[in-house]
Enzyme design. Structure first.
Site, PDB file in Angstrom:
ATOM      1  N   SER A  13     -12.701  -9.447   3.664  1.00  0.00           N
ATOM      2  CA  SER A  13     -12.212 -10.064   4.905  1.00  0.00           C
ATOM      3  C   SER A  13     -11.322  -9.087   5.678  1.00  0.00           C
ATOM      4  O   SER A  13     -11.343  -9.071   6.908  1.00  0.00           O
ATOM      5  CB  SER A  13     -11.505 -11.394   4.631  1.00  0.00           C
ATOM      6  OG  SER A  13     -10.176 -11.192   4.243  1.00  0.00           O
ATOM      7  N   MET A  89     -12.053  -4.204  -6.234  1.00  0.00           N
ATOM      8  CA  MET A  89     -11.484  -4.627  -7.511  1.00  0.00           C
ATOM      9  C   MET A  89     -11.612  -3.601  -8.632  1.00  0.00           C
ATOM     10  O   MET A  89     -11.713  -3.956  -9.803  1.00  0.00           O
ATOM     11  CB  MET A  89     -12.096  -5.971  -7.942  1.00  0.00           C
ATOM     12  CG  MET A  89     -11.710  -7.122  -7.024  1.00  0.00           C
ATOM     13  SD  MET A  89      -9.920  -7.250  -6.743  1.00  0.00           S
ATOM     14  CE  MET A  89      -9.391  -7.843  -8.346  1.00  0.00           C
ATOM     15  N   ARG A  90     -11.613  -2.337  -8.282  1.00  0.00           N
ATOM     16  CA  ARG A  90     -11.701  -1.293  -9.303  1.00  0.00           C
ATOM     17  C   ARG A  90     -10.431  -0.453  -9.347  1.00  0.00           C
ATOM     18  O   ARG A  90      -9.836  -0.139  -8.309  1.00  0.00           O
ATOM     19  CB  ARG A  90     -12.880  -0.350  -8.986  1.00  0.00           C
ATOM     20  CG  ARG A  90     -14.220  -1.008  -9.094  1.00  0.00           C
ATOM     21  CD  ARG A  90     -14.654  -1.237 -10.509  1.00  0.00           C
ATOM     22  NE  ARG A  90     -14.867  -0.003 -11.256  1.00  0.00           N
ATOM     23  CZ  ARG A  90     -15.143   0.034 -12.557  1.00  0.00           C
ATOM     24  NH1 ARG A  90     -15.199  -1.088 -13.256  1.00  0.00           N
ATOM     25  NH2 ARG A  90     -15.347   1.179 -13.171  1.00  0.00           N
ATOM     26  N   LEU A  92      -8.983   3.004  -9.581  1.00  0.00           N
ATOM     27  CA  LEU A  92      -9.502   4.330  -9.229  1.00  0.00           C
ATOM     28  C   LEU A  92      -8.953   5.367 -10.205  1.00  0.00           C
ATOM     29  O   LEU A  92      -7.782   5.302 -10.608  1.00  0.00           O
ATOM     30  CB  LEU A  92      -9.124   4.673  -7.793  1.00  0.00           C
ATOM     31  CG  LEU A  92      -9.820   3.770  -6.758  1.00  0.00           C
ATOM     32  CD1 LEU A  92      -9.050   3.746  -5.446  1.00  0.00           C
ATOM     33  CD2 LEU A  92     -11.265   4.218  -6.534  1.00  0.00           C
ATOM     34  N   ASN A 106      -4.063   0.461   0.296  1.00  0.00           N
ATOM     35  CA  ASN A 106      -4.531  -0.844  -0.165  1.00  0.00           C
ATOM     36  C   ASN A 106      -3.608  -1.904   0.424  1.00  0.00           C
ATOM     37  O   ASN A 106      -2.483  -1.605   0.806  1.00  0.00           O
ATOM     38  CB  ASN A 106      -4.472  -0.891  -1.694  1.00  0.00           C
ATOM     39  CG  ASN A 106      -5.041  -2.169  -2.268  1.00  0.00           C
ATOM     40  OD1 ASN A 106      -6.014  -2.720  -1.741  1.00  0.00           O
ATOM     41  ND2 ASN A 106      -4.434  -2.666  -3.336  1.00  0.00           N
ATOM     42  N   HIS A 108      -2.023  -5.585  -0.751  1.00  0.00           N
ATOM     43  CA  HIS A 108      -1.860  -6.418  -1.957  1.00  0.00           C
ATOM     44  C   HIS A 108      -1.213  -7.748  -1.561  1.00  0.00           C
ATOM     45  O   HIS A 108      -0.246  -7.754  -0.796  1.00  0.00           O
ATOM     46  CB  HIS A 108      -0.989  -5.661  -2.965  1.00  0.00           C
ATOM     47  CG  HIS A 108      -0.770  -6.414  -4.236  1.00  0.00           C
ATOM     48  ND1 HIS A 108      -1.707  -6.439  -5.247  1.00  0.00           N
ATOM     49  CD2 HIS A 108       0.257  -7.198  -4.647  1.00  0.00           C
ATOM     50  CE1 HIS A 108      -1.254  -7.196  -6.231  1.00  0.00           C
ATOM     51  NE2 HIS A 108      -0.060  -7.665  -5.897  1.00  0.00           N
ATOM     52  N   GLU A 141      -1.904   6.783  -8.996  1.00  0.00           N
ATOM     53  CA  GLU A 141      -2.661   6.524 -10.218  1.00  0.00           C
ATOM     54  C   GLU A 141      -2.252   5.180 -10.842  1.00  0.00           C
ATOM     55  O   GLU A 141      -3.103   4.392 -11.255  1.00  0.00           O
ATOM     56  CB  GLU A 141      -2.461   7.660 -11.221  1.00  0.00           C
ATOM     57  CG  GLU A 141      -3.316   7.458 -12.465  1.00  0.00           C
ATOM     58  CD  GLU A 141      -3.030   8.464 -13.563  1.00  0.00           C
ATOM     59  OE1 GLU A 141      -2.222   9.383 -13.356  1.00  0.00           O
ATOM     60  OE2 GLU A 141      -3.631   8.307 -14.638  1.00  0.00           O
ATOM     61  N   VAL A 143      -1.487   1.470 -10.925  1.00  0.00           N
ATOM     62  CA  VAL A 143      -1.969   0.416 -10.024  1.00  0.00           C
ATOM     63  C   VAL A 143      -0.804  -0.368  -9.396  1.00  0.00           C
ATOM     64  O   VAL A 143       0.146  -0.749 -10.084  1.00  0.00           O
ATOM     65  CB  VAL A 143      -2.916  -0.547 -10.786  1.00  0.00           C
ATOM     66  CG1 VAL A 143      -3.373  -1.682  -9.880  1.00  0.00           C
ATOM     67  CG2 VAL A 143      -4.129   0.214 -11.322  1.00  0.00           C
ATOM     68  N   ASP A 144      -0.907  -0.575  -8.103  1.00  0.00           N
ATOM     69  CA  ASP A 144       0.053  -1.366  -7.313  1.00  0.00           C
ATOM     70  C   ASP A 144       1.461  -0.783  -7.322  1.00  0.00           C
ATOM     71  O   ASP A 144       2.435  -1.514  -7.107  1.00  0.00           O
ATOM     72  CB  ASP A 144       0.106  -2.835  -7.794  1.00  0.00           C
ATOM     73  CG  ASP A 144      -1.239  -3.541  -7.672  1.00  0.00           C
ATOM     74  OD1 ASP A 144      -2.060  -3.107  -6.841  1.00  0.00           O
ATOM     75  OD2 ASP A 144      -1.470  -4.517  -8.402  1.00  0.00           O
TER      76      ASP A 144
HETATM   77  N1  3YE Z   1      -6.457   2.140  -8.415  1.00  0.00           N
HETATM   78  C1  3YE Z   1      -5.352   2.876  -8.676  1.00  0.00           C
HETATM   79  N2  3YE Z   1      -4.128   2.565  -8.129  1.00  0.00           N
HETATM   80  C2  3YE Z   1      -3.943   1.458  -7.299  1.00  0.00           C
HETATM   81  N3  3YE Z   1      -7.294   0.184  -7.206  1.00  0.00           N
HETATM   82  C3  3YE Z   1      -6.709  -0.733  -6.409  1.00  0.00           C
HETATM   83  C4  3YE Z   1      -5.357  -0.483  -6.267  1.00  0.00           C
HETATM   84  C5  3YE Z   1      -5.111   0.670  -7.023  1.00  0.00           C
HETATM   85  C6  3YE Z   1      -6.340   1.054  -7.599  1.00  0.00           C
HETATM   86  O1  3YE Z   1      -2.813   1.210  -6.833  1.00  0.00           O
HETATM   87  N4  3YE Z   1      -5.457   3.947  -9.477  1.00  0.00           N
HETATM   88  C7  3YE Z   1      -8.792  -5.048 -11.602  1.00  0.00           C
HETATM   89  C8  3YE Z   1      -8.137  -3.971 -10.793  1.00  0.00           C
HETATM   90  C9  3YE Z   1      -6.978  -4.503  -9.993  1.00  0.00           C
HETATM   91  C10 3YE Z   1      -9.507  -4.435 -12.814  1.00  0.00           C
HETATM   92  O2  3YE Z   1      -8.974  -4.377 -13.868  1.00  0.00           O
HETATM   93  N5  3YE Z   1     -10.736  -3.951 -12.606  1.00  0.00           N
HETATM   94  C11 3YE Z   1     -11.592  -3.473 -13.655  1.00  0.00           C
HETATM   95  C12 3YE Z   1     -13.015  -3.861 -13.363  1.00  0.00           C
HETATM   96  C13 3YE Z   1     -13.168  -5.284 -12.990  1.00  0.00           C
HETATM   97  C14 3YE Z   1     -14.513  -5.531 -12.309  1.00  0.00           C
HETATM   98  O3  3YE Z   1     -15.318  -4.605 -12.158  1.00  0.00           O
HETATM   99  O4  3YE Z   1     -14.755  -6.680 -11.915  1.00  0.00           O
HETATM  100  C15 3YE Z   1     -11.598  -1.959 -13.747  1.00  0.00           C
HETATM  101  O5  3YE Z   1     -11.862  -1.451 -14.828  1.00  0.00           O
HETATM  102  O6  3YE Z   1     -11.369  -1.277 -12.720  1.00  0.00           O
HETATM  103  C16 3YE Z   1      -7.466  -1.830  -5.815  1.00  0.00           C
HETATM  104  C17 3YE Z   1      -7.065  -3.163  -6.445  1.00  0.00           C
HETATM  105  C18 3YE Z   1      -7.272  -3.103  -7.930  1.00  0.00           C
HETATM  106  C19 3YE Z   1      -7.255  -4.496  -8.499  1.00  0.00           C
END
Ligand code: 3YE
Length: 195
Positions: A13, A89-90, A92, A106, A108, A141, A143-144
């Site tokens: 969205s 939802m990954r 990085l 991002n 949040h 690196e 998250v959040d």
């Molecule tokens: N990656 C890093 N730093 C950040 N990605 C996001 C923000 C952010 C980021 O600040 N390095 C949920 C992730 C949380 C999760 O655990 N995902 C799993 C896979 C789940 C799936 O595929 O459905 C994973 O292994 O990545 C964006 C928001 C991240 C949300």
């Protein structure tokens, strides 16, 4: 103009809000690329319909760095300046984040550093706080945990449902994300941010 890519996993969205904002007369950015990690994301179709020049799906692989590298190559090929996660939802990889340091942001749905994680809206409601909000931040690196760019506070009136709170936060996200991205884009273009 600043060349923006948007990463999505579902409806995206905020992606739609960004595309609309990019077409305002005073915008400093253009959405050149949309990438989803989910083939079924409805945002892919929406992006194509909106006329985004390059739209694709890169399903995540077992090897996170390999998947991120595929994204990286596409972003490089399209000379992307700034990457915006929109319900992506990954997590990085460290490698990807360091390639794009201070070029990836991002939004949040909470007042970071409060309520990190993927259930931030529910967690805030269940914690019984009277105030929550949303936060635009750089991606690091961890998250959040990246530097905060812009935040808005949202009061939670007694009896607010999870659905209602979600709507309230999303509406505010559209406002601050489009504003923050446009400001970043303007600054990047003004200062000829080195690639
Ligand atoms: N990656 C890093 N730093 C950040 N990605 C996001 C923000 C952010 C980021 O600040 N390095 C949920 C992730 C949380 C999760 O655990 N995902 C799993 C896979 C789940 C799936 O595929 O459905 C994973 O292994 O990545 C964006 C928001 C991240 C949300």
């Amino acid at each position: 103009k600043c060349r923006v890519a948007v990463l999505i996993s579902s409806i995206g969205s905020n992606m739609r809000a960004l595309i609309e904002a990019s077409r305002e007369f005073d915008s400093h950015f253009e959405v050149m690329v949309v990438i989803s990690n989910e083939p079924a994301a409805s945002g892919l179709e929406a992006a194509r319909e909106a006329g985004v020049p390059f739209v694709c799906c890169i399903p995540h692989t077992e090897d996170r760095v390999h998947g991120d590298m595929r994204m990286h190559k596409i972003l490089e090929a399209h000379a992307i300046d700034l990457i915006c996660c929109s319900g992506f939802m990954r997590i990085l990889s460290k490698e990807f984040v360091s390639h794009w340091h201070h070029r990836i942001v991002n939004v949040h749905p909470a007042l970071l550093p409060a309520f990190k994680g993927s259930h931030a809206i529910r967690d805030a409601l269940e914690a019984g706080v009277h105030m929550t909000g949303c936060t635009v931040h750089y991606i690091e690196e961890e998250v959040d945990a990246g530097e905060i760019i812009e935040q808005t506070r949202i009061e939670i009136p007694p009896g607010t449902t999870l659905e209602r709170l979600r709507e309230m936060i999303q509406a505010e996200e559209h406002v601050i994300y489009t504003h923050a991205v446009n400001e970043l884009a303007r600054k990047m273009m003004e200062h000829d941010f080195p690639r």
